[in-house]
Each structure stands twice: as C-alpha cells, then as structure tokens.
Design a protein around this motif. Structure first.
Motif, PDB file in Angstrom:
ATOM      1  N   TYR A 242       0.846  -1.199   0.000  1.00 46.92           N
ATOM      2  CA  TYR A 242       0.000   0.000   0.000  1.00 46.92           C
ATOM      3  C   TYR A 242       0.873   1.238   0.000  1.00 46.92           C
ATOM      4  CZ  TYR A 242      -3.948  -3.046   1.023  1.00 46.92           C
ATOM      5  OH  TYR A 242      -4.894  -4.012   0.942  1.00 46.92           O
ATOM      6  N   ALA A 243       0.268   2.413  -0.371  1.00 48.63           N
ATOM      7  CA  ALA A 243       1.001   3.677  -0.403  1.00 48.63           C
ATOM      8  C   ALA A 243       0.119   4.767   0.174  1.00 48.63           C
ATOM      9  CB  ALA A 243       1.421   4.030  -1.816  1.00 48.63           C
ATOM     10  N   ILE A 244       0.747   5.884   0.601  1.00 52.76           N
ATOM     11  CA  ILE A 244       0.043   7.032   1.163  1.00 52.76           C
ATOM     12  C   ILE A 244       0.353   8.228   0.297  1.00 52.76           C
ATOM     13  CG2 ILE A 244      -0.173   8.565   3.167  1.00 52.76           C
ATOM     14  CD1 ILE A 244       0.700   6.240   4.889  1.00 52.76           C
ATOM     15  N   VAL A 245      -0.696   8.886  -0.217  1.00 52.81           N
ATOM     16  CA  VAL A 245      -0.553  10.041  -1.112  1.00 52.81           C
ATOM     17  C   VAL A 245      -0.832  11.284  -0.290  1.00 52.81           C
ATOM     18  CG1 VAL A 245      -1.326  11.151  -3.239  1.00 52.81           C
ATOM     19  CG2 VAL A 245      -1.224   8.645  -3.093  1.00 52.81           C
TER      20      VAL A 245
ATOM     21  N   VAL B  64      -4.163  12.587   1.034  1.00 53.31           N
ATOM     22  CA  VAL B  64      -5.231  12.675   0.034  1.00 53.31           C
ATOM     23  C   VAL B  64      -6.184  11.530   0.254  1.00 53.31           C
ATOM     24  CG1 VAL B  64      -5.813  12.683  -2.436  1.00 53.31           C
ATOM     25  CG2 VAL B  64      -3.713  13.806  -1.615  1.00 53.31           C
ATOM     26  N   THR B  65      -7.453  11.927   0.552  1.00 55.21           N
ATOM     27  CA  THR B  65      -8.492  10.913   0.719  1.00 55.21           C
ATOM     28  C   THR B  65      -9.620  11.100  -0.277  1.00 55.21           C
ATOM     29  OG1 THR B  65      -9.573  12.312   2.375  1.00 55.21           O
ATOM     30  CG2 THR B  65      -7.980  10.692   3.207  1.00 55.21           C
ATOM     31  N   SER B  66      -9.464  12.225  -1.147  1.00 63.41           N
ATOM     32  CA  SER B  66     -10.514  12.523  -2.141  1.00 63.41           C
ATOM     33  C   SER B  66      -9.843  13.100  -3.379  1.00 63.41           C
ATOM     34  CB  SER B  66     -11.518  13.505  -1.565  1.00 63.41           C
ATOM     35  OG  SER B  66     -12.431  13.910  -2.565  1.00 63.41           O
TER      36      SER B  66
ATOM     37  N   ALA C 229      -6.602  16.558  -5.124  1.00 58.82           N
ATOM     38  CA  ALA C 229      -5.467  16.495  -6.058  1.00 58.82           C
ATOM     39  C   ALA C 229      -5.952  16.763  -7.476  1.00 58.82           C
ATOM     40  CB  ALA C 229      -4.783  15.136  -5.970  1.00 58.82           C
ATOM     41  N   PRO C 230      -6.373  17.957  -7.784  1.00 53.84           N
ATOM     42  CA  PRO C 230      -6.782  18.277  -9.167  1.00 53.84           C
ATOM     43  C   PRO C 230      -5.564  18.143 -10.093  1.00 53.84           C
ATOM     44  CG  PRO C 230      -6.570  20.268  -7.839  1.00 53.84           C
ATOM     45  CD  PRO C 230      -6.381  19.150  -6.949  1.00 53.84           C
ATOM     46  N   PRO C 231      -5.770  18.097 -11.367  1.00 52.51           N
ATOM     47  CA  PRO C 231      -4.661  17.976 -12.313  1.00 52.51           C
ATOM     48  C   PRO C 231      -3.666  19.104 -12.101  1.00 52.51           C
ATOM     49  CG  PRO C 231      -6.742  17.554 -13.436  1.00 52.51           C
ATOM     50  CD  PRO C 231      -7.096  18.031 -12.094  1.00 52.51           C
ATOM     51  N   GLY C 232      -2.414  18.748 -12.157  1.00 54.04           N
ATOM     52  CA  GLY C 232      -1.329  19.703 -11.962  1.00 54.04           C
ATOM     53  C   GLY C 232      -0.823  19.763 -10.544  1.00 54.04           C
ATOM     54  N   SER C 233      -1.495  19.055  -9.593  1.00 48.95           N
ATOM     55  CA  SER C 233      -1.070  19.089  -8.176  1.00 48.95           C
ATOM     56  C   SER C 233       0.179  18.244  -7.991  1.00 48.95           C
ATOM     57  CB  SER C 233      -2.169  18.541  -7.279  1.00 48.95           C
ATOM     58  OG  SER C 233      -3.339  19.317  -7.398  1.00 48.95           O
ATOM     59  N   GLN C 234       1.097  18.731  -7.154  1.00 47.16           N
ATOM     60  CA  GLN C 234       2.322  17.982  -6.848  1.00 47.16           C
ATOM     61  C   GLN C 234       1.999  17.009  -5.738  1.00 47.16           C
ATOM     62  OE1 GLN C 234       5.711  20.353  -5.877  1.00 47.16           O
ATOM     63  NE2 GLN C 234       7.085  18.595  -5.602  1.00 47.16           N
ATOM     64  N   LEU C 235       2.315  15.737  -6.005  1.00 46.70           N
ATOM     65  CA  LEU C 235       1.958  14.681  -5.070  1.00 46.70           C
ATOM     66  C   LEU C 235       3.226  14.088  -4.465  1.00 46.70           C
ATOM     67  CD1 LEU C 235      -0.754  12.840  -7.228  1.00 46.70           C
ATOM     68  CD2 LEU C 235      -1.113  14.646  -5.520  1.00 46.70           C
ATOM     69  N   ARG C 236       3.081  13.632  -3.153  1.00 48.11           N
ATOM     70  CA  ARG C 236       4.153  12.894  -2.468  1.00 48.11           C
ATOM     71  C   ARG C 236       3.567  11.542  -2.125  1.00 48.11           C
ATOM     72  NH1 ARG C 236       6.071  12.658   3.285  1.00 48.11           N
ATOM     73  NH2 ARG C 236       8.207  11.824   3.163  1.00 48.11           N
ATOM     74  N   ILE C 237       4.192  10.480  -2.697  1.00 52.29           N
ATOM     75  CA  ILE C 237       3.658   9.131  -2.537  1.00 52.29           C
ATOM     76  C   ILE C 237       4.631   8.376  -1.641  1.00 52.29           C
ATOM     77  CG2 ILE C 237       2.930   7.020  -3.701  1.00 52.29           C
ATOM     78  CD1 ILE C 237       2.530   8.765  -6.248  1.00 52.29           C
TER      79      ILE C 237
ATOM     80  N   ILE D  12       7.838   8.884  -3.270  1.00 54.10           N
ATOM     81  CA  ILE D  12       7.942   9.212  -4.695  1.00 54.10           C
ATOM     82  C   ILE D  12       7.250  10.546  -4.893  1.00 54.10           C
ATOM     83  CG2 ILE D  12       7.327   8.526  -7.050  1.00 54.10           C
ATOM     84  CD1 ILE D  12       7.195   5.607  -5.955  1.00 54.10           C
ATOM     85  N   THR D  13       7.886  11.440  -5.659  1.00 55.54           N
ATOM     86  CA  THR D  13       7.286  12.737  -5.987  1.00 55.54           C
ATOM     87  C   THR D  13       6.702  12.623  -7.390  1.00 55.54           C
ATOM     88  OG1 THR D  13       8.898  13.895  -4.637  1.00 55.54           O
ATOM     89  CG2 THR D  13       7.679  15.200  -6.234  1.00 55.54           C
ATOM     90  N   ALA D  14       5.410  13.025  -7.531  1.00 56.86           N
ATOM     91  CA  ALA D  14       4.736  12.914  -8.843  1.00 56.86           C
ATOM     92  C   ALA D  14       3.808  14.101  -8.995  1.00 56.86           C
ATOM     93  CB  ALA D  14       3.981  11.592  -8.912  1.00 56.86           C
ATOM     94  N   ALA D  15       3.197  14.178 -10.195  1.00 56.49           N
ATOM     95  CA  ALA D  15       2.228  15.260 -10.451  1.00 56.49           C
ATOM     96  C   ALA D  15       0.924  14.621 -10.918  1.00 56.49           C
ATOM     97  CB  ALA D  15       2.774  16.206 -11.517  1.00 56.49           C
ATOM     98  N   SER D  16      -0.176  15.276 -10.538  1.00 58.09           N
ATOM     99  CA  SER D  16      -1.509  14.755 -10.911  1.00 58.09           C
ATOM    100  C   SER D  16      -1.804  15.184 -12.352  1.00 58.09           C
ATOM    101  CB  SER D  16      -2.572  15.338  -9.959  1.00 58.09           C
ATOM    102  OG  SER D  16      -3.842  14.979 -10.424  1.00 58.09           O
TER     103      SER D  16
END
Length: 415
Positions: free
Chosen positions: A373-376, A383-385, A389-397, A404-408
């Motif tokens: 499992y992972a936590i965003v 992030v639970t909804s 994380a709309p498109p373009g949001s910077q995510l930490r997984i 892991i750093t990613a973008a929505s």
C-alpha cells in the motif's frame, strides 16, 4: 439621780462670780447639804483596811472596788463589828449614809449595817458571769490563739517571791535554758489584784518581744481566787493580742479566767511545761527523726540499686547492639525483597511493552505500506478525495521503503 428638785435648783442659783466667789466654808456647806440628800444606800466592795479596837467607840474601814482603782472610807460603830470577824480582803455589803465633813472637806460613808458576802452567793455570781461570757462567745474554741512552738520571750504575771514564780522559772529554765522571761509582780489576792494584773497584762501585750503571757498563782481558798473571776480581768484577757495561759490554783480550782484564757494549765508548773518545750526531749526527737530518715534513705537507695541491677541484667542492656543488629538484618531483608519485587515489576513491564510494540507494529502504517500500500499527500495533508489532487497538483507518494514525488495528470471519480 434624775432632775434636781426645787431646793437643789435654788442651791445652784446663788451668785458665784469672780467678783463674788464662795468661801471654802460655804462650798463645803453646800456640798454637805447636797450629799446628805442622797439618803441611805447599799454598797458592795472589798475591805482593804480594818482599823478597830475594842476600846474605840468608832471604827474605820476602807471599802475598795473589786475591779477598778476606787475606794471610799467607811465609819461605823465599833459595836457593829464585834463578833463579825472581818479581815482585809473580805467581800461585804454595807448599808450606809453618804457623809461629807465640811470642816476638812472629806467624803465617807456612815455604815449602820455590814454583811459579809457568803461563799454561796459569790459562787452563784461567778457562775452567772461564766454563763454571760459564754453566751458572748468569749469561751469559743475558734477565738483561742495557738501558743508559739518556741517562744523567744515569755511574759509572767505573778506574786513577788511566790512559789508560783519559782516553779515557772525553774521548770522553764530546766526545759529550755535559753528561754527569756519578762516578769511583772502584782498582788494575787485582795482588792488590788484586778487592776494590777490588768495593768501588767496590757504592758506585756504591748511588748512586741513577748510571745506568750502566763498569769500564775498558787492554790488558795475561794475568796483568795475571786479576783481571777472578776469581769474586768476576763475582758482584758479576751482583748489581748498575745496568747494568755491561765495557771491559777491547782487542778480542782476553776476561776473564770481558765475559760477565757487561750490555754488552761492545771498548775504553774504545768504552765511552764505547756509553754516551754523540753530541750532534752526535742533533741531526742531530732535524733530519732534523723535516724529514721537515714534508714529510710538507705532503704530507698538499696531498692533502687536492686531495681537497676535487675534492669541491667536484661538481654537488651547486657548487649545493647543486639536490637541494632536485629534491625539491621530486618532492613537488609527488606531491601532484598524490595529489589526482587522491583526486578519482577520491571520484567513484567518490559514484556508488556514488547507486546504492545508488536501490536502497534502490526497495526501501524509501516506494516500496511510493507504489504504494497502507499500514502498520497498534497503538502502535509493525506489525500483521501480526488478533489484534494486536481490535475497539476504535486503529489508525495509514501511507500514501504521511501517516497515518490509525482504530479496529478487527471482525476477519475469512482463508479
């Protein structure tokens, strides 16, 4: 005598001034006239002088008051005294007419009857006085003053050179040689007794060095002891501040003074014994008391020593360190038990902690991530909804071994 009669009033109305003085003869005549108006009277007193001779037509007596310094001359026919056996000191009642001799200016009584006062009548009067004084409280024990244990100075009222004086002084000196006496000699029978004894009593009572007063007289007849039953003497004794001892007569004699005095002694010798302590007896008593106190002290010391020996023989005192060692062993044992209990408590606590850690580890996020499992997160928020994380949001997984750093790129709602 009451108010003056008309004649007596006229007697004093005669002019008498510095310019018109009365001559002596007129004064004596006026006094004689007034005295002779008294008429016959009954007088009681004590004979102090009896001048009588069978060859005399007239005899001359002196009648003295029994309680005060007062006397009067009495003249009577010698025939009146024949067979009467009157002598100095007798108590008599005279029927007489007051007389004033103008020639020499002297007053006397002319007696026409003289009666000796009988013993029975005298005793009856004494008993009447005794009852009167008893009712007044003069005999009460509460007013009796205690005698001093060791008087510094003893006042003695007695006849000059009398056996009573010798007895008191000799007995007292034998009993306590250091005792001091203040002696006043007085008449001890006859008309002068009461005033002389009262004067001596007042003198000794006023002396601050006198601690006790003895009134002493040897035995005698009822008539001889009468002065010591006179009322004036009783009241003087009752008024005295110094304790008074009555030593009048012998054991059967009982004048009123015995009842009023603070102490009644049977004889003058008994008075000395009652007033002055016996030095030999006192020293013997002191020696006995010292011996008894020494024996009592030795007995007390011996009892205390035995008690102390018994206490010292007890184990606790035989080896004083024994209770200390016992307490030391109890403390060491208590420490051992306390350490054992603490170790057991620590071990139980460690086991419980390890179990809790295992449970926490199995239920914590790390174990979940290790299973794939992972936590965003967006920033610090999980992030639970999809709206977070709309498109373009910077995510930490976060995964099991790192993040892991990613973008929505886009979001898709669940069907």
């Amino acid at each position: 005598m009451g108010a003056f009669t008309h004649e007596e009033s006229e007697f004093f109305k005669v002019a008498n001034t510095p310019e018109h003085p009365w001559p002596v003869r007129e004064v004596n005549a006026k006094v004689k006239s007034w005295v002779e108006r008294l008429g016959h009277i009954w007088v009681e007193g004590q004979l102090t002088q009896v001048n009588m001779k069978p060859s005399w037509k007239l005899s001359y007596l002196t009648l003295r008051d029994t309680e005060a310094e007062a006397s009067v001359q009495v003249t009577c026919a010698t025939a009146l005294l024949r067979g009467a056996s009157l002598r100095d000191g007798d108590r008599v009642i005279a029927y007489a007419k007051p007389a004033f001799y103008a020639g020499r200016g002297s007053f006397s009584l002319w007696a026409t009857e003289i009666r000796p006062v009988g013993i029975g009548e005298l005793l009856a009067r004494i008993e009447q006085l005794r009852k009167q004084l008893a009712q007044e409280g003069l005999f009460d024990a509460a007013r009796k003053r205690p005698l001093p244990y060791l008087p510094r100075c003893v006042g003695l009222i007695t006849g000059r050179g009398s056996a009573a004086e010798r007895d008191v002084l000799s007995v007292a000196k034998d009993r306590w040689p250091e005792v001091r006496f203040e002696v006043i000699n007085t008449a001890v029978q006859g008309a002068g007794t009461v005033p002389e004894v009262i004067a001596a009593l007042e003198t000794l009572d006023a002396n601050p060095e006198v601690d006790v007063i003895i009134i002493a007289r040897g035995g005698g007849s009822v008539e001889d002891l009468l002065p010591f039953s006179e009322e004036a003497l009783q009241r003087a004794v009752a008024a005295a501040r110094t304790p008074v001892v009555s030593a009048i007569g012998h054991e059967p004699d009982n004048p009123v003074l015995d009842n009023v005095a603070d102490l009644r002694a049977a004889t003058p010798t008994d008075a000395a014994k009652r007033v002055v302590p016996d030095v030999v007896a006192e020293r013997a008593l002191i020696a006995e008391l010292r011996s008894r106190s020494a024996a009592a002290l030795r007995g007390w010391v011996e009892r205390e020593m035995r008690g102390l020996a018994g206490v010292r023989s007890r184990p606790v005192l035989a080896d004083p360190y024994t209770p200390i060692r016992r307490r030391e062993e109890e403390i060491e044992q208590g420490l051992r038990l306390m350490r054992r209990d603490i170790v057991q408590l620590v071990r139980r606590a460690e086991a419980e902690t390890a179990a809790l850690r295992a449970r926490i580890g199995s239920l914590g996020p790390a174990a979940t991530l290790a299973r794939g499992y992972a936590i965003v997160q967006v920033g610090a928020d999980v992030v639970t909804s999809i709206e977070q994380a709309p498109p373009g949001s910077q995510l930490r997984i976060r995964v099991g071994d790192g993040s892991i750093t990613a973008a929505s790129i886009g979001t898709t709602p669940a069907n």
